[in-house]
Scaffold this motif. Structure first.
Motif, PDB file in Angstrom:
ATOM      1  N   MET A 104       0.835  -1.204   0.000  1.00 25.25           N
ATOM      2  CA  MET A 104       0.000   0.000   0.000  1.00 25.25           C
ATOM      3  C   MET A 104       0.876   1.263   0.000  1.00 25.25           C
ATOM      4  SD  MET A 104      -2.900  -1.141  -0.415  1.00 25.25           S
ATOM      5  CE  MET A 104      -3.905   0.283  -0.234  1.00 25.25           C
ATOM      6  N   ARG A 105       2.022   1.211   0.665  1.00 26.27           N
ATOM      7  CA  ARG A 105       2.923   2.367   0.699  1.00 26.27           C
ATOM      8  C   ARG A 105       3.512   2.657  -0.664  1.00 26.27           C
ATOM      9  NH1 ARG A 105       6.570   0.542   5.008  1.00 26.27           N
ATOM     10  NH2 ARG A 105       4.879   0.083   6.391  1.00 26.27           N
ATOM     11  N   THR A 106       3.777   1.608  -1.428  1.00 24.74           N
ATOM     12  CA  THR A 106       4.439   1.803  -2.719  1.00 24.74           C
ATOM     13  C   THR A 106       3.427   1.904  -3.876  1.00 24.74           C
ATOM     14  OG1 THR A 106       4.685  -0.573  -2.984  1.00 24.74           O
ATOM     15  CG2 THR A 106       6.515   0.616  -1.970  1.00 24.74           C
ATOM     16  N   PHE A 107       2.157   1.846  -3.568  1.00 27.75           N
ATOM     17  CA  PHE A 107       1.134   1.913  -4.619  1.00 27.75           C
ATOM     18  C   PHE A 107       0.983   3.341  -5.120  1.00 27.75           C
ATOM     19  CE2 PHE A 107      -3.289   2.292  -6.038  1.00 27.75           C
ATOM     20  CZ  PHE A 107      -3.310   1.289  -6.983  1.00 27.75           C
ATOM     21  N   ARG A 108       0.929   3.502  -6.452  1.00 25.98           N
ATOM     22  CA  ARG A 108       0.762   4.831  -7.046  1.00 25.98           C
ATOM     23  C   ARG A 108      -0.679   5.043  -7.423  1.00 25.98           C
ATOM     24  NH1 ARG A 108       5.294   8.321  -7.467  1.00 25.98           N
ATOM     25  NH2 ARG A 108       7.079   6.983  -7.212  1.00 25.98           N
ATOM     26  N   TRP A 109      -1.251   6.145  -7.045  1.00 28.39           N
ATOM     27  CA  TRP A 109      -2.646   6.445  -7.416  1.00 28.39           C
ATOM     28  C   TRP A 109      -2.700   6.966  -8.769  1.00 28.39           C
ATOM     29  CZ3 TRP A 109      -6.394   4.544  -4.606  1.00 28.39           C
ATOM     30  CH2 TRP A 109      -6.144   4.250  -3.292  1.00 28.39           C
TER      31      TRP A 109
END
Length: 70
Positions: A65-70
């Protein structure tokens, strides 16, 4: 014997000889809800029985979730 791939046959694979009527949406939703409740219960039990594995899985999820890009 009825062909299971035949779209004219009712769902559930039964013939129209009065054995079993086709499944309604309400019955399908009820079965799905029961399945999801049991699945959630099984996951909670697994997390209690294997706390180290559950913690590692939570950490991996947080990292995703921390490395996920929106």
């Amino acid at each position: 014997m009825p062909d299971p791939a035949d779209p004219a046959q009712p769902r559930g694979g039964r013939s129209q000889d009065g054995e079993k009527p086709p499944e309604t949406d309400a019955e399908r939703r009820r079965r799905r809800a029961q399945f999801l409740r049991e699945l959630h219960e099984a996951k909670a039990l697994r997390d209690r029985v294997q706390p180290r594995r559950a913690r590692a899985a939570r950490m991996r999820q947080q990292m995703r979730m921390r490395t996920f890009r929106w």
